[in-house]
Scaffold this motif. Structure first.
Motif, PDB file in Angstrom:
ATOM      1  N   ARG A 190     -18.773   6.243 -44.557  1.00  0.00           N
ATOM      2  CA  ARG A 190     -18.487   6.172 -43.124  1.00  0.00           C
ATOM      3  C   ARG A 190     -18.524   7.568 -42.491  1.00  0.00           C
ATOM      4  NH1 ARG A 190     -13.655   2.587 -42.386  1.00  0.00           N
ATOM      5  NH2 ARG A 190     -12.741   4.247 -43.592  1.00  0.00           N
ATOM      6  N   ILE A 191     -17.958   8.540 -43.157  1.00  0.00           N
ATOM      7  CA  ILE A 191     -17.969   9.912 -42.639  1.00  0.00           C
ATOM      8  C   ILE A 191     -19.395  10.446 -42.556  1.00  0.00           C
ATOM      9  CG2 ILE A 191     -17.331  12.295 -43.202  1.00  0.00           C
ATOM     10  CD1 ILE A 191     -14.689  11.144 -44.286  1.00  0.00           C
ATOM     11  N   GLN A 192     -20.196  10.215 -43.587  1.00  0.00           N
ATOM     12  CA  GLN A 192     -21.562  10.737 -43.589  1.00  0.00           C
ATOM     13  C   GLN A 192     -22.445  10.035 -42.544  1.00  0.00           C
ATOM     14  OE1 GLN A 192     -22.454  13.488 -45.199  1.00  0.00           O
ATOM     15  NE2 GLN A 192     -20.340  13.566 -45.913  1.00  0.00           N
ATOM     16  N   LEU A 193     -22.258   8.742 -42.362  1.00  0.00           N
ATOM     17  CA  LEU A 193     -23.029   8.039 -41.333  1.00  0.00           C
ATOM     18  C   LEU A 193     -22.644   8.497 -39.934  1.00  0.00           C
ATOM     19  CD1 LEU A 193     -23.226   4.424 -42.750  1.00  0.00           C
ATOM     20  CD2 LEU A 193     -25.131   5.966 -42.303  1.00  0.00           C
ATOM     21  N   HIS A 194     -21.345   8.690 -39.698  1.00  0.00           N
ATOM     22  CA  HIS A 194     -20.921   9.223 -38.403  1.00  0.00           C
ATOM     23  C   HIS A 194     -21.477  10.631 -38.191  1.00  0.00           C
ATOM     24  CE1 HIS A 194     -17.971   5.932 -38.256  1.00  0.00           C
ATOM     25  NE2 HIS A 194     -18.016   6.135 -36.946  1.00  0.00           N
ATOM     26  N   LEU A 195     -21.440  11.433 -39.218  1.00  0.00           N
ATOM     27  CA  LEU A 195     -21.972  12.792 -39.137  1.00  0.00           C
ATOM     28  C   LEU A 195     -23.456  12.767 -38.798  1.00  0.00           C
ATOM     29  CD1 LEU A 195     -21.234  15.796 -39.629  1.00  0.00           C
ATOM     30  CD2 LEU A 195     -21.933  15.447 -41.980  1.00  0.00           C
TER      31      LEU A 195
END
Length: 175
Positions: free
Chosen positions: A108-113
């Protein structure tokens, strides 16, 4: 001698009850291929008269990614980044979990990033020169795509899996 087990203890799991299901090694040939891909992308639109965008884009994106991850933790999870630290690496550079972390959270963090970074770069399109736009986009995609590729490979284990990121490999564990 009989032992009485507490039924509440069986619901609590530790990392010792997890098994390794997949490990992706960060080998030398992948690193060389990764840097060759960057060199080809940069040479495609390279302008020898203007070096500033090339030299500044990568550090600028590192700072931007750091701020985005910190803001994500602060506003969505609502907690400090305990258990996460800044690390340098080829495929994983930035704030990463120190030990094991949920694949769902890291994904989730990497996709948001990826999407927020790309959106902000594209929103700057009318105000920044073409060279800056190209280099920022190339470096942003170059930094995030290997992470997303590894997380895509761990997708079947996303619900209950844990990820451990080291300098030599990225491992996936499941209960």
């Amino acid at each position: 001698m009989s032992t009485i087990q507490d039924p509440n203890l069986s619901n609590q799991s530790t990392i010792y009850s997890y098994t390794l299901v997949k490990r992706l090694y960060h080998s030398l040939y992948k690193t060389i291929l990764y840097f060759l891909l960057l060199a080809l992308a940069l040479l495609y639109k390279f302008d020898t008269s203007n070096w500033l965008p090339l030299l500044v884009s990568y550090p600028l994106l590192l700072m931007f990614h750091t701020l985005l991850v910190r803001a994500y933790f602060q506003f969505t999870i609502g907690m400090a980044m305990r258990g996460w630290s800044y690390r340098w690496g080829i495929f994983w550079c930035g704030f990463l979990p120190d030990g094991n972390a949920s694949i769902r959270l890291v994904s989730r963090i990497q996709l948001h990033l990826f999407w927020i970074g790309l959106s902000i770069i594209l929103l700057l399109y009318p105000w920044i020169p073409d060279h800056w736009l190209i280099y920022l986009t190339i470096f942003h995609i170059w930094m995030v795509m290997p992470r997303l590729w590894m997380l895509f490979r761990f997708r079947p284990y996303r619900k209950a899996g844990l990820i451990k990121i080291t300098d030599k490999d990225t491992s996936c564990y499941i209960q």
